[in-house]
Design an enzyme around this catalytic site. Structure first.
Site, PDB file in Angstrom:
ATOM      1  N   ASP A  62       6.645 -21.560 -13.369  1.00  0.00           N
ATOM      2  CA  ASP A  62       7.358 -20.385 -12.957  1.00  0.00           C
ATOM      3  C   ASP A  62       7.217 -19.124 -13.475  1.00  0.00           C
ATOM      4  OD1 ASP A  62       8.453 -22.619 -11.825  1.00  0.00           O
ATOM      5  OD2 ASP A  62      10.446 -22.276 -12.300  1.00  0.00           O
ATOM      6  N   HIS A 103       1.813 -26.662 -16.009  1.00  0.00           N
ATOM      7  CA  HIS A 103       1.025 -27.787 -15.729  1.00  0.00           C
ATOM      8  C   HIS A 103      -0.229 -27.334 -15.186  1.00  0.00           C
ATOM      9  CE1 HIS A 103       5.060 -30.083 -14.482  1.00  0.00           C
ATOM     10  NE2 HIS A 103       5.649 -28.711 -14.884  1.00  0.00           N
ATOM     11  N   SER A 107       6.950 -17.209 -22.207  1.00  0.00           N
ATOM     12  CA  SER A 107       5.767 -16.440 -22.530  1.00  0.00           C
ATOM     13  C   SER A 107       4.853 -16.052 -21.372  1.00  0.00           C
ATOM     14  CB  SER A 107       5.319 -17.452 -23.631  1.00  0.00           C
ATOM     15  OG  SER A 107       4.264 -16.754 -24.354  1.00  0.00           O
TER      16      SER A 107
END
Length: 398
Positions: free
Chosen positions: A180, A256, A367
């Site tokens: 995200d 991911h 981050s």
């Protein structure tokens, strides 16, 4: 003056001299700190207080003034952006970057990490987590466990898992978003410079590090910028592309695999832990090269592929699930160096295979993820700068 009068001729009457002397007597008692102007006599009062210079109030006032000025600059930029005006980035000077880097952000981030591990009392969990949810707009309906009392500490809450159906993985496109976040920049790499935001670049070689001659990276040292880029582009007719995704504190903190690929090498750069929010990315050139980061490199069906997890303030902890030897923000690692590790061994000549959408790693807070990869010239991004994106959604395809 008084003595001159007292020594006047005998013609003056004795009583007149005595009266004049008595009238001038109080002037003798005046303090010596007297000075004369052309108009009148001025006397200064004794100093009763001494002004002391205190460094802490001065630092607080200076720092507060500077922070206020920076906030005003950001507000002005936002207002101009609303009007559709393009604002050229105003870069920090060398002294400003050096001053920022002198702040012990690594030590503070380690302290923050330990604080996150402290188990909260059962009664305190809901108010603490609710404040965080309200501040950063966290959607707990997507969490695998919605009950706030389930999370024993802040670290568990930050690393919460999602429901399986919350992030469907797009199967039609070759590259998906690994996390995200917000798209800061994307496009083709030109002249070995990568844009962290529009108009602010960093060096490709400084970011990835030199291509050393090792078993899993069979490249000689680069003689120039173009030759370094050519080492990454392994197939004729391909180009080098990049995409920068910023994870805010309220975003899902795991990342991911963005495609089917094989990870062959890991390079860890200990460094600073400056903030990587979009405002800082517009202000500090080569921000991502200053900060601690973990570079994973390998191959996908079109050639070279890399994913880099960039640390930030309070995000010294970067975890790669299949790499147990990785320890970030450790005091034994010094800034300015890097540590290499090869996943290619005599027993495993390929490396670590990753499937698209498979869990790869996590941050302790928000981050940045940077993708740099090789692809044919007809690869197209399906993005807009500044748009919000979620893990599993398409970045681009052929």
């Amino acid at each position: 003056f008084c003595k001159a009068l007292l020594g006047a001729p005998d013609c003056l009457h004795h009583r007149e001299i005595t009266a004049l002397s008595q009238s001038l007597q109080p002037l003798w008692k005046l303090p010596f700190r007297a000075f004369r102007t052309d108009a009148r006599k001025v006397h200064t009062a004794p100093a009763r207080t001494t002004f002391l210079l205190r460094p802490l109030p001065i630092l607080l006032a200076t720092g507060g003034g500077y922070a206020g000025y920076r906030q005003y600059e950001k507000y002005r930029e936002r207002e101009l952006e609303k009007l559709g005006l393009e604002i050229p980035p105003k870069l920090a000077g060398h002294w400003e970057v050096a001053l920022y880097k002198s702040v012990p952000t690594r030590l503070l981030s380690r302290a923050w990490g330990r604080l996150n591990q402290v188990e909260l009392p059962h009664w305190l969990r809901r108010p603490v987590y609710s404040l965080y949810i309200w501040t950063f707009g966290v959607n707990m309906k997507e969490a695998a466990v919605e009950d706030l009392h389930h999370y024993r500490n802040l670290s568990e809450f930050f690393r919460r898992k999602l429901k399986p159906q919350a992030r469907p993985v797009c199967g039609l496109h070759s590259v998906i978003s690994p996390s995200d976040g917000k798209i800061l920049n994307f496009g083709q790499v030109k002249n070995c410079e990568v844009e962290q935001v529009k108009g602010v670049t960093y060096s490709l070689e400084s970011f990835l590090g030199p291509r050393t001659y090792t078993e899993d990276l069979p490249f000689p040292p680069a003689a120039s910028c173009d030759s370094f880029k050519n080492q990454l582009v392994t197939r004729e007719g391909n180009e080098l592309y990049h995409c920068v995704i910023y994870l805010a504190p309220g975003d899902y903190h795991c990342f991911h695999s963005p495609t089917d690929w094989t990870v062959s090498h890991r390079r860890h750069f200990p460094g600073s832990l400056m903030s990587v929010n979009p405002g800082m990315a517009r202000w500090i050139k080569e921000l991502f090269c200053h900060n601690e980061r973990v570079v994973l490199t390998g191959d996908w069906k079109h050639g070279f592929f890399s994913l880099t997890a960039v640390g930030a303030t309070n995000v010294g902890s970067i975890r790669i699930y299949f790499d147990r030897d990785l320890h970030t923000n450790s005091p034994r690692h010094s800034k300015g160096s890097y540590n290499d590790f090869s996943f290619v061994t005599h027993a495993n000549r390929e490396g670590v295979p990753m499937r698209k959408g498979e869990h790869l790693g996590e941050f302790n807070l928000g981050s940045t993820i940077v993708l740099i990869f090789e692809a044919p010239k007809d690869f197209n991004f399906q993005l807009k700068t500044g748009q919000k994106i979620r893990f599993g959604e398409a970045l681009g395809s052929l």
